[in-house]
Design a protein around this motif. Sequence first.
Motif, PDB file in Angstrom:
ATOM      1  N   LYS A  56       0.742  -1.202  -0.088  1.00 18.87           N
ATOM      2  CA  LYS A  56       0.048  -0.038   0.251  1.00 18.87           C
ATOM      3  C   LYS A  56       0.868   1.240  -0.048  1.00 18.87           C
ATOM      4  CE  LYS A  56      -4.077  -1.716   0.166  1.00 18.87           C
ATOM      5  NZ  LYS A  56      -4.928  -1.685  -1.160  1.00 18.87           N
ATOM      6  N   LEU A  57       1.814   1.270   0.788  1.00 17.01           N
ATOM      7  CA  LEU A  57       2.815   2.430   1.028  1.00 17.01           C
ATOM      8  C   LEU A  57       3.547   2.492  -0.562  1.00 17.01           C
ATOM      9  CD1 LEU A  57       3.903   2.483   4.621  1.00 17.01           C
ATOM     10  CD2 LEU A  57       2.117   3.629   3.490  1.00 17.01           C
ATOM     11  N   ALA A  90       2.106   9.230   7.856  1.00 19.86           N
ATOM     12  CA  ALA A  90       2.376  10.574   7.667  1.00 19.86           C
ATOM     13  C   ALA A  90       3.871  10.820   7.314  1.00 19.86           C
ATOM     14  CB  ALA A  90       2.234  11.394   9.134  1.00 19.86           C
ATOM     15  N   THR A  91       4.327  11.918   6.517  1.00 19.22           N
ATOM     16  CA  THR A  91       5.764  12.058   6.099  1.00 19.22           C
ATOM     17  C   THR A  91       6.334  12.618   7.337  1.00 19.22           C
ATOM     18  OG1 THR A  91       5.218  13.909   5.253  1.00 19.22           O
ATOM     19  CG2 THR A  91       5.130  12.265   3.694  1.00 19.22           C
ATOM     20  N   ARG A  92       7.724  12.228   7.252  1.00 18.31           N
ATOM     21  CA  ARG A  92       8.615  12.790   8.490  1.00 18.31           C
ATOM     22  C   ARG A  92       8.858  14.254   8.017  1.00 18.31           C
ATOM     23  NH1 ARG A  92      12.948   8.053   9.173  1.00 18.31           N
ATOM     24  NH2 ARG A  92      11.473   6.413   9.542  1.00 18.31           N
ATOM     25  N   GLN A  95      11.102  15.320   4.879  1.00 17.11           N
ATOM     26  CA  GLN A  95      11.270  13.862   4.149  1.00 17.11           C
ATOM     27  C   GLN A  95      10.365  13.590   3.645  1.00 17.11           C
ATOM     28  OE1 GLN A  95      13.629  11.313   6.718  1.00 17.11           O
ATOM     29  NE2 GLN A  95      14.543  13.059   7.947  1.00 17.11           N
ATOM     30  N   ASP A  96       9.918  14.009   2.275  1.00 12.69           N
ATOM     31  CA  ASP A  96       8.796  13.332   1.541  1.00 12.69           C
ATOM     32  C   ASP A  96       8.680  11.905   1.290  1.00 12.69           C
ATOM     33  OD1 ASP A  96       7.814  15.912   1.757  1.00 12.69           O
ATOM     34  OD2 ASP A  96       8.568  16.268  -0.398  1.00 12.69           O
ATOM     35  N   LEU A  97       9.916  11.214   1.383  1.00 13.31           N
ATOM     36  CA  LEU A  97       9.960   9.934   0.831  1.00 13.31           C
ATOM     37  C   LEU A  97      10.179   8.821   1.897  1.00 13.31           C
ATOM     38  CD1 LEU A  97      12.312   9.950  -2.255  1.00 13.31           C
ATOM     39  CD2 LEU A  97       9.959  10.224  -2.249  1.00 13.31           C
ATOM     40  N   ASN A  98      10.146   9.503   3.231  1.00 15.12           N
ATOM     41  CA  ASN A  98      10.102   8.681   4.246  1.00 15.12           C
ATOM     42  C   ASN A  98       8.808   8.665   5.220  1.00 15.12           C
ATOM     43  OD1 ASN A  98      12.534   7.736   3.829  1.00 15.12           O
ATOM     44  ND2 ASN A  98      13.481   9.662   4.570  1.00 15.12           N
ATOM     45  N   LEU A  99       8.108   7.770   5.532  1.00 19.72           N
ATOM     46  CA  LEU A  99       6.602   7.712   6.195  1.00 19.72           C
ATOM     47  C   LEU A  99       6.915   7.006   7.663  1.00 19.72           C
ATOM     48  CD1 LEU A  99       4.528   6.527   3.412  1.00 19.72           C
ATOM     49  CD2 LEU A  99       4.968   8.883   3.932  1.00 19.72           C
ATOM     50  N   GLU A 100       6.177   7.559   8.330  1.00 26.55           N
ATOM     51  CA  GLU A 100       5.896   7.018   9.493  1.00 26.55           C
ATOM     52  C   GLU A 100       4.251   6.394   9.721  1.00 26.55           C
ATOM     53  OE1 GLU A 100       6.460   9.991  12.841  1.00 26.55           O
ATOM     54  OE2 GLU A 100       8.554  10.080  12.459  1.00 26.55           O
ATOM     55  N   PHE A 101       4.413   5.146  10.273  1.00 27.89           N
ATOM     56  CA  PHE A 101       2.941   4.645  10.198  1.00 27.89           C
ATOM     57  C   PHE A 101       2.439   3.691  11.309  1.00 27.89           C
ATOM     58  CE2 PHE A 101       5.650   1.342   8.297  1.00 27.89           C
ATOM     59  CZ  PHE A 101       5.276   0.020   8.935  1.00 27.89           C
ATOM     60  N   ASN A 102       1.419   3.568  11.655  1.00 29.12           N
ATOM     61  CA  ASN A 102       0.603   2.717  12.662  1.00 29.12           C
ATOM     62  C   ASN A 102      -0.435   2.144  12.204  1.00 29.12           C
ATOM     63  OD1 ASN A 102       2.080   3.888  15.058  1.00 29.12           O
ATOM     64  ND2 ASN A 102       1.052   5.541  14.492  1.00 29.12           N
ATOM     65  N   GLU A 114       5.173   2.529  15.574  1.00 34.52           N
ATOM     66  CA  GLU A 114       6.407   3.012  15.385  1.00 34.52           C
ATOM     67  C   GLU A 114       6.836   2.630  14.142  1.00 34.52           C
ATOM     68  OE1 GLU A 114       8.926   2.310  18.741  1.00 34.52           O
ATOM     69  OE2 GLU A 114       7.252   2.859  20.017  1.00 34.52           O
ATOM     70  N   GLY A 115       6.110   2.333  13.070  1.00 35.56           N
ATOM     71  CA  GLY A 115       6.483   1.955  11.689  1.00 35.56           C
ATOM     72  C   GLY A 115       7.047   3.008  11.119  1.00 35.56           C
ATOM     73  N   HIS A 116       8.244   2.425  10.142  1.00 32.22           N
ATOM     74  CA  HIS A 116       9.038   3.558   9.300  1.00 32.22           C
ATOM     75  C   HIS A 116       9.098   2.821   7.912  1.00 32.22           C
ATOM     76  CE1 HIS A 116      10.099   5.742  12.883  1.00 32.22           C
ATOM     77  NE2 HIS A 116      10.353   4.639  13.491  1.00 32.22           N
ATOM     78  N   PHE A 117       8.759   3.608   7.053  1.00 33.01           N
ATOM     79  CA  PHE A 117       8.833   3.119   5.595  1.00 33.01           C
ATOM     80  C   PHE A 117       9.817   4.265   4.762  1.00 33.01           C
ATOM     81  CE2 PHE A 117       7.355   3.413   1.079  1.00 33.01           C
ATOM     82  CZ  PHE A 117       7.586   1.908   0.854  1.00 33.01           C
ATOM     83  N   GLU A 118      10.814   3.572   4.307  1.00 32.84           N
ATOM     84  CA  GLU A 118      11.839   4.703   3.740  1.00 32.84           C
ATOM     85  C   GLU A 118      12.227   4.221   2.298  1.00 32.84           C
ATOM     86  OE1 GLU A 118      15.162   4.798   6.245  1.00 32.84           O
ATOM     87  OE2 GLU A 118      14.480   5.520   7.980  1.00 32.84           O
ATOM     88  N   SER A 119      12.210   5.504   1.346  1.00 35.22           N
ATOM     89  CA  SER A 119      12.304   5.230   0.087  1.00 35.22           C
ATOM     90  C   SER A 119      13.554   6.106  -0.386  1.00 35.22           C
ATOM     91  CB  SER A 119      11.314   5.656  -0.786  1.00 35.22           C
ATOM     92  OG  SER A 119       9.918   4.786  -0.514  1.00 35.22           O
ATOM     93  N   PHE A 120      14.000   5.937  -1.558  1.00 36.21           N
ATOM     94  CA  PHE A 120      15.010   6.884  -2.074  1.00 36.21           C
ATOM     95  C   PHE A 120      14.641   7.408  -3.395  1.00 36.21           C
ATOM     96  CE2 PHE A 120      16.736   2.897  -3.125  1.00 36.21           C
ATOM     97  CZ  PHE A 120      17.287   3.056  -4.626  1.00 36.21           C
ATOM     98  N   SER A 121      14.945   8.665  -3.551  1.00 36.12           N
ATOM     99  CA  SER A 121      14.712   9.438  -4.880  1.00 36.12           C
ATOM    100  C   SER A 121      15.303   8.585  -5.986  1.00 36.12           C
ATOM    101  CB  SER A 121      14.963  10.647  -5.014  1.00 36.12           C
ATOM    102  OG  SER A 121      14.742  11.115  -6.336  1.00 36.12           O
ATOM    103  N   LEU A 122      14.562   8.212  -7.341  1.00 38.72           N
ATOM    104  CA  LEU A 122      15.384   7.760  -8.399  1.00 38.72           C
ATOM    105  C   LEU A 122      16.273   8.766  -9.035  1.00 38.72           C
ATOM    106  CD1 LEU A 122      12.495   5.335 -10.010  1.00 38.72           C
ATOM    107  CD2 LEU A 122      14.364   4.840  -8.363  1.00 38.72           C
ATOM    108  N   HIS A 123      16.018   9.950  -8.521  1.00 34.40           N
ATOM    109  CA  HIS A 123      17.061  11.223  -9.128  1.00 34.40           C
ATOM    110  C   HIS A 123      18.256  11.378  -8.292  1.00 34.40           C
ATOM    111  CE1 HIS A 123      13.695  12.063 -11.906  1.00 34.40           C
ATOM    112  NE2 HIS A 123      12.903  12.158 -11.009  1.00 34.40           N
ATOM    113  N   ASP A 124      18.390  10.547  -7.167  1.00 33.67           N
ATOM    114  CA  ASP A 124      19.417  10.660  -6.167  1.00 33.67           C
ATOM    115  C   ASP A 124      20.668  10.098  -6.837  1.00 33.67           C
ATOM    116  OD1 ASP A 124      21.358  10.672  -4.253  1.00 33.67           O
ATOM    117  OD2 ASP A 124      19.660  10.301  -2.635  1.00 33.67           O
ATOM    118  N   ARG A 125      21.693  10.800  -6.965  1.00 35.70           N
ATOM    119  CA  ARG A 125      22.900  10.404  -7.706  1.00 35.70           C
ATOM    120  C   ARG A 125      23.573   9.240  -7.109  1.00 35.70           C
ATOM    121  NH1 ARG A 125      24.151  12.946 -12.147  1.00 35.70           N
ATOM    122  NH2 ARG A 125      26.100  12.142 -12.220  1.00 35.70           N
ATOM    123  N   LYS A 126      23.747   9.103  -5.750  1.00 34.78           N
ATOM    124  CA  LYS A 126      24.266   8.046  -5.269  1.00 34.78           C
ATOM    125  C   LYS A 126      23.573   6.601  -5.484  1.00 34.78           C
ATOM    126  CE  LYS A 126      22.126   8.452  -0.734  1.00 34.78           C
ATOM    127  NZ  LYS A 126      22.514   8.879   0.740  1.00 34.78           N
TER     128      LYS A 126
END
Length: 132
Positions: A56-57, A90-92, A95-102, A114-126
């Motif tokens: 879902k996220l 909710a977003t942190r 940090q639009d790509l990182n969510l907290e959830f319950n 205390e759920g955490h869902f983290e993503s990274f941008s496909l535009h992030d060069r690293k």
Amino acid sequence: QFKQIVLKIGKKDAIRYARASGDNNPIHTNYIIARAAGFKKPVLQGMYLLGLIYTKLTELQSGLQAKPHSISCRFSGISYPGDNLDLEFATRPGQDLNLEFNVINSNGKKVIKEGHFESFSLHDRKFETKDT
């Protein structure tokens, strides 16, 4: 500010997940054993619920050019097949790509917190790959 999505858990989802995953613990599929273990009926597998949340996220972020990186949470209650659960997220800040959830059951109890869902941008060069 938390937003919510209702997660509708099918009555046979635990049985289907048990077959697909090999999780043959009978507290997930057998009423007699679940009751003997102190539950009112078979309980939903936590990993099934976490997989549903991940899906879902990920769908929510589909337009953000993001790739999921990690998910973590604390299981704090029991869910049952047939339940309707509220996934609040909710977003942190900043940090639009990182969510907290319950996840909250119909009695208002958090079954995941205390759920955490983290993503990274496909535009992030690293995270770019190099062609050889």
